[in-house]
Write a protein that holds these residues in place. Structure first.
Motif, mmCIF file in Angstrom:
data_model
loop_
_atom_site.group_PDB
_atom_site.id
_atom_site.type_symbol
_atom_site.label_atom_id
_atom_site.label_comp_id
_atom_site.label_asym_id
_atom_site.label_seq_id
_atom_site.Cartn_x
_atom_site.Cartn_y
_atom_site.Cartn_z
ATOM 1 N N GLU A 1 11.324 0.651 -31.578
ATOM 2 C CA GLU A 1 11.214 -0.421 -31.137
ATOM 3 C C GLU A 1 10.641 -1.674 -31.173
ATOM 4 O OE1 GLU A 1 15.351 -0.597 -32.023
ATOM 5 O OE2 GLU A 1 15.160 1.217 -31.752
ATOM 6 N N LYS A 2 9.835 -1.670 -30.939
ATOM 7 C CA LYS A 2 8.689 -2.664 -30.625
ATOM 8 C C LYS A 2 9.502 -4.126 -29.523
ATOM 9 C CE LYS A 2 5.404 -1.217 -33.382
ATOM 10 N NZ LYS A 2 5.681 0.614 -32.831
ATOM 11 N N PRO A 3 9.892 -4.055 -28.995
ATOM 12 C CA PRO A 3 10.678 -4.910 -28.138
ATOM 13 C C PRO A 3 9.780 -6.393 -27.776
ATOM 14 C CG PRO A 3 10.128 -3.374 -26.724
ATOM 15 C CD PRO A 3 9.794 -2.552 -27.796
ATOM 16 N N ASP A 4 10.572 -7.585 -27.765
ATOM 17 C CA ASP A 4 9.010 -8.237 -26.869
ATOM 18 C C ASP A 4 8.944 -8.366 -26.061
ATOM 19 O OD1 ASP A 4 10.294 -10.118 -29.612
ATOM 20 O OD2 ASP A 4 12.175 -9.513 -29.157
ATOM 21 N N ILE B 1 2.044 2.410 -22.420
ATOM 22 C CA ILE B 1 2.030 1.582 -22.965
ATOM 23 C C ILE B 1 1.275 1.113 -23.521
ATOM 24 C CG2 ILE B 1 3.490 -0.541 -23.626
ATOM 25 C CD1 ILE B 1 6.289 1.299 -22.340
ATOM 26 N N LYS B 2 0.224 -0.010 -23.179
ATOM 27 C CA LYS B 2 -0.314 -0.366 -23.168
ATOM 28 C C LYS B 2 -2.018 0.043 -23.734
ATOM 29 C CE LYS B 2 1.114 -4.571 -20.970
ATOM 30 N NZ LYS B 2 1.025 -6.022 -21.452
ATOM 31 N N THR C 1 3.079 -6.573 -25.633
ATOM 32 C CA THR C 1 3.911 -6.321 -25.475
ATOM 33 C C THR C 1 4.311 -6.519 -23.975
ATOM 34 O OG1 THR C 1 4.820 -5.223 -26.760
ATOM 35 C CG2 THR C 1 5.744 -5.318 -25.491
ATOM 36 N N PRO C 2 4.335 -7.909 -23.211
ATOM 37 C CA PRO C 2 4.660 -8.187 -22.080
ATOM 38 C C PRO C 2 5.311 -7.205 -21.048
ATOM 39 C CG PRO C 2 5.067 -10.207 -23.218
ATOM 40 C CD PRO C 2 5.061 -8.898 -24.026
ATOM 41 N N ILE C 3 4.837 -6.709 -20.068
ATOM 42 C CA ILE C 3 5.790 -5.515 -19.340
ATOM 43 C C ILE C 3 5.915 -6.087 -17.771
ATOM 44 C CG2 ILE C 3 6.141 -3.235 -18.053
ATOM 45 C CD1 ILE C 3 4.293 -2.633 -20.405
ATOM 46 N N CYS D 1 0.741 -3.908 -15.685
ATOM 47 C CA CYS D 1 2.070 -4.957 -15.920
ATOM 48 C C CYS D 1 1.159 -6.602 -15.825
ATOM 49 C CB CYS D 1 3.062 -4.669 -14.604
ATOM 50 S SG CYS D 1 4.043 -3.121 -14.206
ATOM 51 N N ASN D 2 2.792 -6.857 -16.787
ATOM 52 C CA ASN D 2 1.678 -8.066 -16.615
ATOM 53 C C ASN D 2 2.702 -9.628 -15.592
ATOM 54 O OD1 ASN D 2 2.431 -7.740 -19.375
ATOM 55 N ND2 ASN D 2 0.366 -9.154 -19.740
#
Length: 120
Positions: free
Chosen positions: A44-47, A67-68, A76-78, A98-99
């Motif tokens: 899905e490549k979320p924002d 993911i990272k 992608t920010p998490i 995580c960001n």
């Protein structure tokens, strides 16, 4: 419309977070464990991703690292959503990739501010 992937195994939390995201105009993508979260992130490549850290099958720490490490998702920010609120847990979440970090119970004002910070 900005898309937010919520990786959360607690249905009550999922409903609450989804309702808040929908009210703010975000499209919600849902995953109930880390494995499903990784698959959804790739397809899905979320924002932005909201990641519970205590998850079945694949925990949130491992899912975040996976993911990272994916070149297509690395930016992608998490934001970690977690009941892990002991000394060092925030740092551990950030080390996993995580960001940012939001402890449970979730303060919706703080979460909203962080969403706006990362999604504009």
């Amino acid at each position: 419309m900005r898309r937010v992937l919520v990786v959360e195994d607690n249905s009550d939390n999922m409903i609450l977070i989804s309702d808040v995201l929908n009210s703010l105009g975000y499209q919600v993508l849902a995953a109930k464990d880390g494995e499903e979260g990784i698959q959804s992130a790739r397809s899905e490549k979320p924002d932005l991703i909201l990641m519970d850290l205590s998850l079945p099958r694949v925990d949130g720490w491992t899912a975040t690292r996976t993911i990272k490490n994916d070149p297509g998702l690395a930016q992608t920010p998490i934001i970690a959503l977690t009941a892990h609120a002991m000394v060092g847990d925030r740092e551990r979440a950030l080390e996993a990739g995580c960001n940012d970090y939001v402890s449970k119970p979730i303060n919706m004002r703080d979460l909203t501010a962080k969403l706006r910070q990362y999604l504009g």
